[in-house]
Write an enzyme that holds these catalytic residues in place. Sequence first.
Site, PDB file in Angstrom:
ATOM      1  N   HIS A  87       0.828  -1.219   0.000  1.00 36.49           N
ATOM      2  CA  HIS A  87       0.000   0.000   0.000  1.00 36.49           C
ATOM      3  C   HIS A  87       0.865   1.273   0.000  1.00 36.49           C
ATOM      4  O   HIS A  87       0.397   2.341  -0.380  1.00 36.49           O
ATOM      5  CB  HIS A  87      -1.010  -0.009   1.159  1.00 36.49           C
ATOM      6  N   ASP A  89      -0.565  -7.365   1.559  1.00 36.50           N
ATOM      7  CA  ASP A  89       0.086  -6.053   1.614  1.00 36.50           C
ATOM      8  C   ASP A  89       1.602  -6.219   1.726  1.00 36.50           C
ATOM      9  O   ASP A  89       2.199  -6.068   2.796  1.00 36.50           O
ATOM     10  CB  ASP A  89      -0.465  -5.268   2.812  1.00 36.50           C
ATOM     11  N   GLY A 117       3.074   6.366   8.480  1.00 35.76           N
ATOM     12  CA  GLY A 117       4.506   6.592   8.246  1.00 35.76           C
ATOM     13  C   GLY A 117       5.360   5.431   8.740  1.00 35.76           C
ATOM     14  O   GLY A 117       6.527   5.325   8.400  1.00 35.76           O
ATOM     15  N   SER A 152       4.249   2.323   8.197  1.00 41.16           N
ATOM     16  CA  SER A 152       3.908   1.236   7.268  1.00 41.16           C
ATOM     17  C   SER A 152       5.121   0.751   6.513  1.00 41.16           C
ATOM     18  O   SER A 152       6.029   1.516   6.193  1.00 41.16           O
ATOM     19  CB  SER A 152       2.894   1.712   6.234  1.00 41.16           C
TER      20      SER A 152
HETATM   21  N1  ARG Z   1      -1.270   2.582   7.073  1.00 45.23           N
HETATM   22  C1  ARG Z   1      -0.309   3.255   7.893  1.00 45.23           C
HETATM   23  C2  ARG Z   1       0.863   3.761   7.056  1.00 45.23           C
HETATM   24  O1  ARG Z   1       0.718   3.828   5.847  1.00 45.23           O
HETATM   25  C3  ARG Z   1       0.149   2.413   9.070  1.00 45.23           C
HETATM   26  C4  ARG Z   1      -0.974   2.144   9.949  1.00 45.23           C
HETATM   27  C5  ARG Z   1      -0.654   1.307  11.099  1.00 45.23           C
HETATM   28  N2  ARG Z   1      -1.669   1.630  12.040  1.00 45.23           N
HETATM   29  C6  ARG Z   1      -1.794   1.135  13.240  1.00 45.23           C
HETATM   30  N3  ARG Z   1      -2.687   1.620  14.041  1.00 45.23           N
HETATM   31  N4  ARG Z   1      -0.982   0.173  13.621  1.00 45.23           N
HETATM   32  O2  ARG Z   1       1.867   4.208   7.559  1.00 45.23           O
END
Ligand code: ARG
Length: 337
Positions: free
Chosen positions: A92, A140, A232, A234
Amino acid sequence: MTALASVTSSANGEAKAMLLLSVLLLLSQAKGAHPECGERPIFEAGPQYSRITEGMEAEVGEFPWLVSIQAGNEHFCGGTIIDEWWIVTAAHCLYSGDLEPKDLSVVLGTSDLQSPSLEIKGVTSIVLHKDFERSNMNNDIALLLLNSQITFNDLKKPICMPRQPSPSTWSECWVAGWGQTEPDDKNSMGSDLMKVPMIIMDWQNCSKVFPNLTKNMLCAGYENENYDACQGDSGGPLVCTTESDKKWFQVGIVSWGRGCGMKNTPGVYTLLENYSPWIKKVTEVQGRPYNSQIMRAPSMQKPKGSQAPKFPEPGGPRLWFLLCLLPYMLFQAIFYW
Ligand code: ARG
């Protein structure tokens, strides 16, 4: 007579040297683990002091496999070194249509993104899992091929890939990243690497919180704490170690969650162990086959069932060769001694 003695004594010396060499090689094989992956020599050697959400700053060399993936010199996702050429991250992170390899850079070997001497590498291929689904974040995972090889040192090391870990065997897990430290504040991304301890949650229990959880995901959190990854982070790793073995294994890739750091709401990670065959295939197709020497996990991982990925056993034939050579050398040494 003296000539013959010197010939036999040199043969004797050679036999002893060969014997010593075989024993040393056997010992290094018998340990079974490849010394390169999952180690953090600087961190282990130094004093360990101790903020992601509710986290603390990571020490120098504590996560030597962690990289920052950037576009236009700005960090947007984490990633992990898995061998000299390849970085694992989340699909993603790279999905947003028009990103090309030339737009990306990978910052290695630092916990401080503002350090004056950053090592930065370019990317030559981006491979997203072809079955990545944006709607539910299934599959992902993505791979980045670097434009030049990484030279490993104490600040740059590959992480170990577990084959089929059972979460109950982990003694300690951490997630680290340069993501937001305040759930709703985009400006809370800092240049210092942050870490939080994690506990892997039972899949069934987590699917009660997130009914669309797939079997390619795992959940981790920390009871009664706000510890979590955030925007951030991710693409970065959830790493764990066992009591007996001080090597670190990547268990998950930071993927998604509900907000960040909400009490008793775990974060969701890509279950990396499901993707070993995918990593092997993609890296072969791209002409830089995954270095399975590094992939090999120590024997503490019991393969569960038949779907355990089948990696070639590195060093297998070499081990047998040495096993056959040893009695021969022993015989030689005893005979000539
Ligand atoms: N989707 C987020 C990113 O692109 C990371 C999300 C992780 N969230 C969480 N609550 N663990 O950085």
